[in-house]
Scaffold this motif. Structure first.
Motif, short mmCIF file in Angstrom:
data_model
loop_
_atom_site.label_atom_id
_atom_site.label_comp_id
_atom_site.label_asym_id
_atom_site.label_seq_id
_atom_site.Cartn_x
_atom_site.Cartn_y
_atom_site.Cartn_z
N UNK A 240 7.01 47.32 -26.47
CA UNK A 240 5.66 47.76 -26.12
C UNK A 240 5.00 48.54 -27.26
N UNK A 241 5.65 48.57 -28.41
CA UNK A 241 5.05 49.23 -29.57
C UNK A 241 5.26 50.73 -29.61
N UNK A 242 6.28 51.23 -28.91
CA UNK A 242 6.58 52.67 -28.92
C UNK A 242 7.60 52.93 -30.02
N UNK A 243 7.19 53.69 -31.00
CA UNK A 243 7.97 53.90 -32.21
C UNK A 243 9.08 54.94 -32.01
N UNK A 244 9.98 54.96 -33.00
CA UNK A 244 11.01 55.99 -33.06
C UNK A 244 10.36 57.37 -33.01
N UNK A 245 11.03 58.30 -32.39
CA UNK A 245 10.58 59.68 -32.11
C UNK A 245 9.65 59.75 -30.90
N UNK A 246 9.46 58.62 -30.22
CA UNK A 246 8.73 58.65 -28.95
C UNK A 246 9.61 59.29 -27.88
N UNK A 247 9.00 59.88 -26.89
CA UNK A 247 9.72 60.38 -25.72
C UNK A 247 9.87 59.25 -24.71
N UNK A 248 11.02 59.16 -24.09
CA UNK A 248 11.28 58.23 -22.99
C UNK A 248 11.85 59.05 -21.84
N UNK A 249 11.22 58.98 -20.66
CA UNK A 249 11.62 59.81 -19.54
C UNK A 249 12.41 59.02 -18.50
N UNK A 250 13.63 59.45 -18.28
CA UNK A 250 14.49 58.85 -17.26
C UNK A 250 14.12 59.43 -15.90
N UNK A 251 13.84 58.56 -14.94
CA UNK A 251 13.42 58.98 -13.59
C UNK A 251 14.61 58.90 -12.64
N UNK A 252 15.02 60.05 -12.10
CA UNK A 252 16.07 60.11 -11.07
C UNK A 252 15.47 60.74 -9.83
N UNK A 253 15.36 59.95 -8.77
CA UNK A 253 14.77 60.46 -7.55
C UNK A 253 15.69 61.49 -6.89
N UNK A 254 15.16 62.23 -5.92
CA UNK A 254 15.87 63.36 -5.32
C UNK A 254 17.23 62.94 -4.76
N UNK A 255 18.22 63.78 -5.02
CA UNK A 255 19.58 63.52 -4.54
C UNK A 255 20.26 64.85 -4.23
N UNK A 256 21.52 64.78 -3.80
CA UNK A 256 22.25 65.98 -3.39
C UNK A 256 23.33 66.32 -4.41
N UNK A 257 23.05 67.21 -5.38
CA UNK A 257 24.04 67.52 -6.41
C UNK A 257 25.21 68.36 -5.91
#
Length: 372
Positions: A240-257
């Protein structure tokens, strides 16, 4: 006794004395480390995980002053004072070894060592991510399930928003079909003055609350799956043209730690995903509920766990938007310029004649760097 023999005995006595002094110094530093090192042998899965690189193009290495603060925190927690500069250096090395062991302790649900809790407060904040080449956005952003048309982004220039969260990849996305999202769209968004926050919804915790998300729960080795999906996140971002040093956000929905096995598997996945994204030069972020995933990674941070996210995006709704004072985070954790607060969700807004259902966010964190 002749002069040659006398000289030889003098050298031997001097060497023995030096060894004795060194033993005293090492003995003064080792008691605080030894209990945590012996507390628990690494599991087979942990032993298989490669050690974190000491430095590199995108490894946020611990600065020298942080290592000294860590050593001092260990000494204070053990009820002793550092013994000179050499002893402080030994303490720093011991702290790194104990910190590596804390990974296994935390994953097993064991309480964090006293020194690790002290060190969490003693360590200085992380560096400004811009020194690593990140691009930081400070302002208001919305995220929405389907990528809006570029015409809508033009119309929404009349709002206060200048950032947009895009669900660009991952098998756990609710809106997997994104016909508008391509390299042309990301360039068009950039030309219109928008900053993009890429969101990757991968495999979800085994104890995720949402029934729909359980279909994509983490199975098997969380670390290996995290590494594999981290590579996918990087590949999709590049497409998608997102270069190195871009932020990528991992989405983890609510869970019971609080469920130990689930927490262990989930944390291994998060760490694997972070390690992989970072190894390719990307800035790994993490989105989750403040009371679930964010609290979980904050607890891991306090325990000295490595390969954690470089930025956090915490969801706490029905409160005033604020990047400070979040109860789940220590005051200096993930600062400076490393936080996003999602303060409202699933609301309808209309700007420039175009209506969308969005989540609202206050941002001071890295975003995507889009190719020209």
């Amino acid at each position: 006794m002749d002069r040659r023999k006398k000289s030889g005995w003098t050298v031997i006595r001097w060497a023995a004395g030096a060894v004795a002094v060194l033993a005293v110094l090492v003995g003064a530093t080792m008691p605080a480390m030894a209990p945590s090192v012996r507390a628990q042998a690494p599991t087979r899965a942990q032993a298989a995980q490669p050690a974190a690189p000491a430095f590199g193009p995108w490894v946020e290495a611990m600065p020298a002053q942080a290592a000294q603060a860590q050593a001092q925190a260990r000494a204070q927690a053990a009820g002793m004072q550092p013994v000179g500069m050499q002893a402080a250096g030994m303490q720093a090395a011991g702290a790194q070894a104990a910190g590596a062991q804390a990974v296994g302790m935390q994953a097993a649900g064991a309480p964090a060592p006293a020194y690790a809790q002290a060190q969490a407060q003693a360590l200085p904040a992380l560096a400004d991510p811009r020194v690593h080449g990140a691009q930081v956005f400070n302002g208001w952003a919305f995220d929405t399930c389907h990528t809006p048309a570029l015409g809508t982004l033009t119309a929404w220039r009349s709002s206060r928003y200048r950032g947009i969260g895009v669900y660009y990849a991952g098998r756990g996305r609710a809106c997997r079909h994104q016909p508008r999202l391509n390299r042309s769209w990301t360039r068009g968004a950039k030309k219109r003055g928008w900053r993009v926050l890429p969101i990757y919804v991968g495999s979800q915790p085994p104890c995720v609350h949402s029934k729909r998300k359980r279909k994509v729960a983490i199975r098997g080795d969380g670390w290996k799956l995290g590494r594999r999906e981290g590579r996918d996140a990087v590949s999709r971002a590049r497409a998608l043209g997102m270069k190195s040093r871009s932020a990528l956000y991992l989405d983890m929905e609510a869970y019971d730690p609080s469920r130990t096995s689930c927490a262990r598997t989930t944390l291994a996945y998060i760490r694997g995903w972070d390690r992989e994204a970072r190894s390719h030069g990307y800035f790994p972020g993490f989105y989750s509920s403040a009371g679930a995933g964010v609290r979980h990674v904050e607890k891991a941070r306090r325990s000295g766990v490595r390969d954690l996210p470089s930025a956090v995006w915490f969801a706490r709704w029905r409160v005033k938007p604020s990047l400070k004072g979040e109860p789940a985070l220590a005051h200096r954790a993930w600062t400076p310029h490393r936080r996003v607060h999602q303060y409202a969700g699933d609301v309808s807004e209309k700007h420039g004649g175009r209506r969308l259902r969005v989540d609202r966010n206050k941002v001071d964190a890295p975003v995507a760097i889009i190719e020209r």
